[in-house]
Motif scaffolding. Structure first.
Motif, PDB file in Angstrom:
ATOM      1  N   GLU A   1      48.580  49.183  44.877  1.00 45.24           N
ATOM      2  CA  GLU A   1      48.253  48.369  46.056  1.00 45.24           C
ATOM      3  C   GLU A   1      49.421  47.443  46.411  1.00 45.24           C
TER       4      GLU A   1
ATOM      5  N   GLY B   1      33.043  50.423  43.346  1.00 53.41           N
ATOM      6  CA  GLY B   1      33.959  49.897  42.338  1.00 53.41           C
ATOM      7  C   GLY B   1      33.177  49.098  41.298  1.00 53.41           C
TER       8      GLY B   1
ATOM      9  N   SER C   1      30.797  55.908  46.818  1.00 54.98           N
ATOM     10  CA  SER C   1      31.895  55.570  45.910  1.00 54.98           C
ATOM     11  C   SER C   1      32.007  54.052  45.785  1.00 54.98           C
TER      12      SER C   1
ATOM     13  N   ARG D   1      34.511  45.376  41.297  1.00 54.27           N
ATOM     14  CA  ARG D   1      34.039  44.628  42.472  1.00 54.27           C
ATOM     15  C   ARG D   1      32.566  44.297  42.333  1.00 54.27           C
TER      16      ARG D   1
ATOM     17  N   ARG E   1      40.713  43.237  44.142  1.00 51.73           N
ATOM     18  CA  ARG E   1      41.687  44.299  44.421  1.00 51.73           C
ATOM     19  C   ARG E   1      42.753  44.268  43.339  1.00 51.73           C
ATOM     20  N   THR E   2      42.755  45.316  42.529  1.00 50.01           N
ATOM     21  CA  THR E   2      43.735  45.409  41.446  1.00 50.01           C
ATOM     22  C   THR E   2      44.384  46.789  41.517  1.00 50.01           C
TER      23      THR E   2
ATOM     24  N   GLU F   1      34.215  45.058  51.227  1.00 53.75           N
ATOM     25  CA  GLU F   1      33.592  46.295  50.728  1.00 53.75           C
ATOM     26  C   GLU F   1      33.296  46.275  49.227  1.00 53.75           C
ATOM     27  N   LEU F   2      32.051  46.627  48.916  1.00 56.61           N
ATOM     28  CA  LEU F   2      31.669  46.858  47.521  1.00 56.61           C
ATOM     29  C   LEU F   2      31.699  48.350  47.235  1.00 56.61           C
TER      30      LEU F   2
ATOM     31  N   ARG G   1      45.816  52.572  41.834  1.00 55.55           N
ATOM     32  CA  ARG G   1      46.462  52.574  43.155  1.00 55.55           C
ATOM     33  C   ARG G   1      47.516  51.471  43.151  1.00 55.55           C
TER      34      ARG G   1
HETATM   35  P1  ATP Z   1      39.709  49.001  50.458  1.00 55.96           P
HETATM   36  O1  ATP Z   1      39.473  49.274  51.930  1.00 55.96           O
HETATM   37  O2  ATP Z   1      39.107  47.711  49.978  1.00 55.96           O
HETATM   38  O3  ATP Z   1      41.107  49.224  49.983  1.00 55.96           O
HETATM   39  P2  ATP Z   1      38.940  51.676  50.057  1.00 55.96           P
HETATM   40  O4  ATP Z   1      38.086  51.921  51.270  1.00 55.96           O
HETATM   41  O5  ATP Z   1      40.320  52.165  50.017  1.00 55.96           O
HETATM   42  O6  ATP Z   1      38.887  50.111  49.697  1.00 55.96           O
HETATM   43  P3  ATP Z   1      37.647  53.651  48.538  1.00 55.96           P
HETATM   44  O7  ATP Z   1      38.779  54.571  48.531  1.00 55.96           O
HETATM   45  O8  ATP Z   1      36.467  53.939  49.418  1.00 55.96           O
HETATM   46  O9  ATP Z   1      38.159  52.173  48.801  1.00 55.96           O
HETATM   47  O10 ATP Z   1      37.167  53.444  47.027  1.00 55.96           O
HETATM   48  C1  ATP Z   1      35.805  53.304  46.682  1.00 55.96           C
HETATM   49  C2  ATP Z   1      35.552  51.997  45.978  1.00 55.96           C
HETATM   50  O11 ATP Z   1      36.478  51.783  44.919  1.00 55.96           O
HETATM   51  C3  ATP Z   1      35.700  50.764  46.855  1.00 55.96           C
HETATM   52  O12 ATP Z   1      34.514  50.527  47.579  1.00 55.96           O
HETATM   53  C4  ATP Z   1      35.956  49.679  45.838  1.00 55.96           C
HETATM   54  O13 ATP Z   1      34.742  49.174  45.315  1.00 55.96           O
HETATM   55  C5  ATP Z   1      36.728  50.398  44.759  1.00 55.96           C
HETATM   56  N1  ATP Z   1      38.157  50.118  44.915  1.00 55.96           N
HETATM   57  C6  ATP Z   1      39.035  50.743  45.716  1.00 55.96           C
HETATM   58  N2  ATP Z   1      40.278  50.215  45.604  1.00 55.96           N
HETATM   59  C7  ATP Z   1      40.157  49.229  44.691  1.00 55.96           C
HETATM   60  C8  ATP Z   1      41.093  48.297  44.137  1.00 55.96           C
HETATM   61  N3  ATP Z   1      42.379  48.313  44.469  1.00 55.96           N
HETATM   62  N4  ATP Z   1      40.638  47.387  43.232  1.00 55.96           N
HETATM   63  C9  ATP Z   1      39.339  47.372  42.872  1.00 55.96           C
HETATM   64  N5  ATP Z   1      38.419  48.231  43.360  1.00 55.96           N
HETATM   65  C10 ATP Z   1      38.811  49.144  44.261  1.00 55.96           C
END
Ligand code: ATP
Length: 429
Positions: free
Chosen positions: A174, A300, A298, A303, A183-184, A256-257, A172
């Motif tokens: 980000e 990470g 779902s 994380r 967050r990567t 969020e984990l 992503r």
């Molecule tokens: P956030 O709100 O932190 O951006 P998200 O709700 O968009 O996360 P999900 O789409 O639900 O995240 O993705 C499921 C899981 O994937 C997250 O709970 C997280 O552990 C992991 N994840 C999502 N985006 C990232 C990221 N940029 N870097 C590391 N882990 C991620």
């Protein structure tokens, strides 16, 4: 957090990506202990959610998928964050993070209005870089499982409720990555797509939330550092009916984990429409045909690894000195035993220690280390969380016994070399 980042580099858990070139921002490379920890975490997840269950099938899908997948899934049209740019310093911010949406938080310059920014990484497939060849790196592993729904029906004939599970990289773009590996832009996910009869969706959602919450506790996260948080209606992703996050108390706050969402029948319906393929489920007892609902836990990987590192970190006073120790539980701990010769200038001791470690390595992760005094070696092993240190000394040459020191109690026991492996296996099981 600084202590964790520095320990990770010092001991070889996680390094800055491309460091010799000044680093590529927010990329991280897992070193020798980091990869063991990460693999153990993934293994523990796979064991609980695939191998120990009758109703979940493992998958490993391609990262590159047909571009229509992302139209059907809604990612092309809906997977946006709002961004604001500073007209002075040119920095880019996630609009939701801004306290004042007119002023740059870094230089005070004027910000542009919030504009949508799609988070998917785009590239080209094949030798010609033209728009017809555009392709995305997947932003979630989930879609690979949805598009295989019919294949799994044909190959395995599973009855509802059943699930598919996959661990793999997602990407992503980000706007504001950071907080170390939290967050990567490139990260690994562990996802389950659990298909249920719509009338059972609410119950299944509750069961999965509990199951996933307890999984983290079972692997040693302290209960006071873990909580559940329900999403408000305005936070829900475009496909979700309901979502509960499992959050960890990171040094920068609760975050969020893992999310456990009720995706309803959005995905299968969309893919059926865009692919013109039949993706309904046929219940051969009731003779009903319908789209199952999907419950999706779902998480990470990166994380979770970070949370387990933080939770395991302890500083203890031992004889006026500070002992840093990572108290991973035995399943996650990267190295189970280290074999250390007390005197490294005695070839018989060194050879015996190397032979013992070679034998232990056949059964679990073990290392041999003779690069310091015994005090230094213990400190080093404590810092990576090694459960047992096995010391070979002069006495060993006579009585064929070694000293086994436990990481947590620091108590030492003499164990005969013949029984050492079984002794450790019993401790580890
Ligand atoms: P956030 O709100 O932190 O951006 P998200 O709700 O968009 O996360 P999900 O789409 O639900 O995240 O993705 C499921 C899981 O994937 C997250 O709970 C997280 O552990 C992991 N994840 C999502 N985006 C990232 C990221 N940029 N870097 C590391 N882990 C991620």
């Amino acid at each position: 957090m600084d202590k964790i980042v520095s320990l990770c580099k010092r001991r070889g858990f996680i390094f800055q990506g491309s460091e010799i070139y000044g680093g590529l921002a927010n990329t991280w490379d897992y070193g020798p202990y980091g990869v063991e920890l990460k693999n153990n975490l993934k293994k523990a997840w796979w064991k609980t959610n695939v191998q120990e269950r009758n109703d979940i099938l493992g998958m490993d899908c391609a990262i590159l998928m047909h571009p229509k997948v992302w139209e059907a899934s809604g990612h092309v049209h809906n997977f946006f964050d709002m961004k604001s740019d500073c007209m002075n310093c040119k920095k880019r911010f996630k609009s939701a993070d801004l306290k004042d949406d007119a002023k740059c938080p870094e230089c005070g310059g004027q910000l542009t209005g919030a504009r949508p920014f799609n988070l998917m990484f785009k590239t080209y497939q094949g030798p010609v870089e033209e728009s017809g060849n555009e392709i995305y790196l997947r932003p979630e592993t989930a879609q690979g499982m949805f598009v295989n729904f019919a294949n799994i029906q044909d190959a395995r004939h599973p009855k509802l409720p059943f699930g598919m599970a996959q661990i793999g990289k997602s990407f992503r773009n980000e706007i504001t990555p950071g907080n170390f590996t939290f967050r990567t832009r490139e990260f690994e996910q562990m996802e389950i797509e659990y298909f249920v009869n719509p009338k059972d969706a609410e119950r299944a959602l509750g069961e999965w939330i509990d199951s996933r919450f307890n999984w983290y506790l079972g692997l040693g996260i302290k209960p006071e550092n873990l909580r559940k948080r329900q999403h408000g209606k305005d936070e829900l992703a475009h496909y979700a009916h309901a979502c509960m996050d499992v959050e960890y108390n990171f040094p920068f706050g609760w975050a969020e984990l893992e999310g456990v969402a009720n995706r309803a029948d959005f995905d299968l319906k969309q893919h059926a429409q865009y692919s013109s393929k039949e993706l309904q489920y046929f219940d051969d007892t009731t003779k009903e045909k319908f789209y199952p609902y999907i419950i999706e836990p779902s998480g990470g990987v990166d994380r979770a690894v970070l949370a387990f590192l933080i939770d395991a970190y302890h500083e203890e006073k031992v004889k006026e000195e500070t002992r840093v120790v990572l108290k991973f539980n035995k399943e996650l701990c990267p190295v189970k035993a280290a074999v250390l010769p007390l005197l490294r200038n005695r070839p018989e001791i060194v050879e015996l220690a190397k032979n013992i470690s070679a034998d232990l390595k056949k059964s679990f992760t073990a290392v041999y280390d003779d690069t310091g005094s015994i005090g230094k070696l213990y400190r080093r092993q404590d810092e990576v969380g090694t459960l047992y240190c096995v010391t070979v000394d002069v006495q060993t040459l006579e009585d064929k016994q070694v000293t086994v020191r436990s990481r947590d109690t620091m108590l030492q026991e003499r164990i005969s070399i013949d029984q050492l492996k079984q002794y450790l296996i019993n401790k580890l099981s």
